[in-house]
Design a protein around this motif. Structure first.
Motif: not given
Ligand SMILES: Cc1cc2nc3c(=O)[nH]c(=O)nc-3n(C[C@H](O)[C@H](O)[C@H](O)COP(=O)(O)O)c2cc1C
Length: 316
Positions: A19-20, A22, A70, A138, A143, A171, A190, A192-193
């Motif tokens: 995931g993109g 920031a 993203n 999502e 996150g 998750g 996808q 992120g964390t």
């Protein structure tokens, strides 16, 4: 070997998308994910268009594989970043925090695949009609900015609501999550964390360490008052933020209080005063690993699980 419609759509080996993010979705992380057979995504965050262009060039120097950008629709530079991705003809544009409908025709005309992130069935349907190529559903476990519906509940309903491929997010941190997402009808995941806790991610070591120490209930959602609820690790900042929200602080006061907190936490490693975005899955992550190892382990584990599901059948 595990192959899905998402692999075909993006020309990738594994149905795993980073995931993109920031501040953290830099060329280093995106190229590592793409080189490992997933889809890496540069997170343009609130950065200026020149920074995004530079990251695209750096990513191209480090991988010949497809990757994405993203664009959070809350960025003050959305228009200019759209111009950059059009000019650079990136493979995929993912959008977050809003409705990207008005940008889809131009992106598609240039041959760019569009994959918005959504938290509801209604928006997924609308964006399919607008021409999206895939949808990231999502859940609130994620996150960063979150909706209210859980991944388990959202994914099958989005799958039933659209015909384009659906990617499950929120998750997911191991092969069990990938197998579960596929069982719900998603064509990929996808994360992120999990990718924050990778060797290649530039996140500050103190923030990574906090993620490794997290348990299942370590995250909280704040910033509802600002209209953009955000999940992060509970710390002094989230306690103060919640107290301000409770005391009825104005939007302006909260925005001022919040300014610069993400960079402070994610990059400068101020684990008390900074914002430490994280999903509930942080409790599952116990080790920092190279991106390639993370991806290969998840794929292998999912394949083993899927093959072993037949053991639930009995003769009688
Ligand atoms: C540190 C961090 C920053 C994020 N920044 C963005 C962002 O700028 N744009 C976006 O669409 N999603 C963002 N997200 C969400 C991720 O792209 C991804 O969808 C989410 O992390 C998936 O849930 P998980 O954390 O449970 O894996 C961010 C997530 C994290 C953890």
């Amino acid at each position: 070997m595990l192959k899905t419609a998402i692999c075909d759509l993006f020309g990738i080996e594994h149905p795993i998308i980073q995931g993109g993010m920031a501040h953290l979705g830099t060329a280093e992380l995106a190229s590592a994910v793409s080189n490992a057979g997933g889809l890496g995504i540069i997170g343009s965050g609130y950065y200026e268009p020149d920074w995004v262009r530079q990251q695209i060039h750096l990513t191209r120097q480090q991988t010949s594989q497809p990757f994405g950008v993203n664009i959070p629709l809350t960025s003050p530079f959305v228009e200019q970043i759209v111009e950059v991705v059009l000019k650079e003809k990136v493979s995929v544009v993912a959008t977050g925090a809003g409705n990207p409908e008005s940008y889809i025709p131009r992106l598609k005309q240039t041959g760019i695949k569009v994959m918005p992130v959504v938290g509801s069935v209604a928006l997924a349907k609308r964006l399919e009609r607008a021409g999206a190529d895939a949808i990231v559903a999502e859940g609130t476990e994620s996150g960063g900015h979150v909706g209210e519906t859980t991944t388990m509940v959202l994914v099958p309903q989005v799958v039933d609501g659209v015909r384009i491929p659906v990617v499950a997010a929120g998750g997911i941190g191991d092969g069990r999550g990938l197998a579960a997402a596929l069982a719900l009808g998603a064509q990929g995941i996808q994360m992120g964390t999990r990718f924050v806790c990778s060797t290649e991610c530039i996140a500050h070591p103190r923030y990574k360490q906090k993620l490794l120490e997290a348990h299942d209930r370590s995250t909280v959602v704040t910033r509802q008052v600002l209209g953009l609820p955000q999940r992060s690790l509970q710390n002094k900042l989230t306690d103060q933020f919640q107290a301000l929200e409770k005391a009825g602080a104005s939007k302006e006061e909260l925005e001022l209080f919040d300014r610069g907190r993400m960079y402070l936490g994610l990059i400068e490693g101020d684990i008390k005063e900074g914002s430490l975005l994280a999903g509930q899955i942080a409790g599952l992550i116990k080790e920092i690993k190279p991106v390639r190892v993370i991806i290969e382990e998840i794929v292998a584990e999912a394949e083993t699980i899927i093959a072993s599901l037949k053991n639930f059948y009995r003769e009688d």
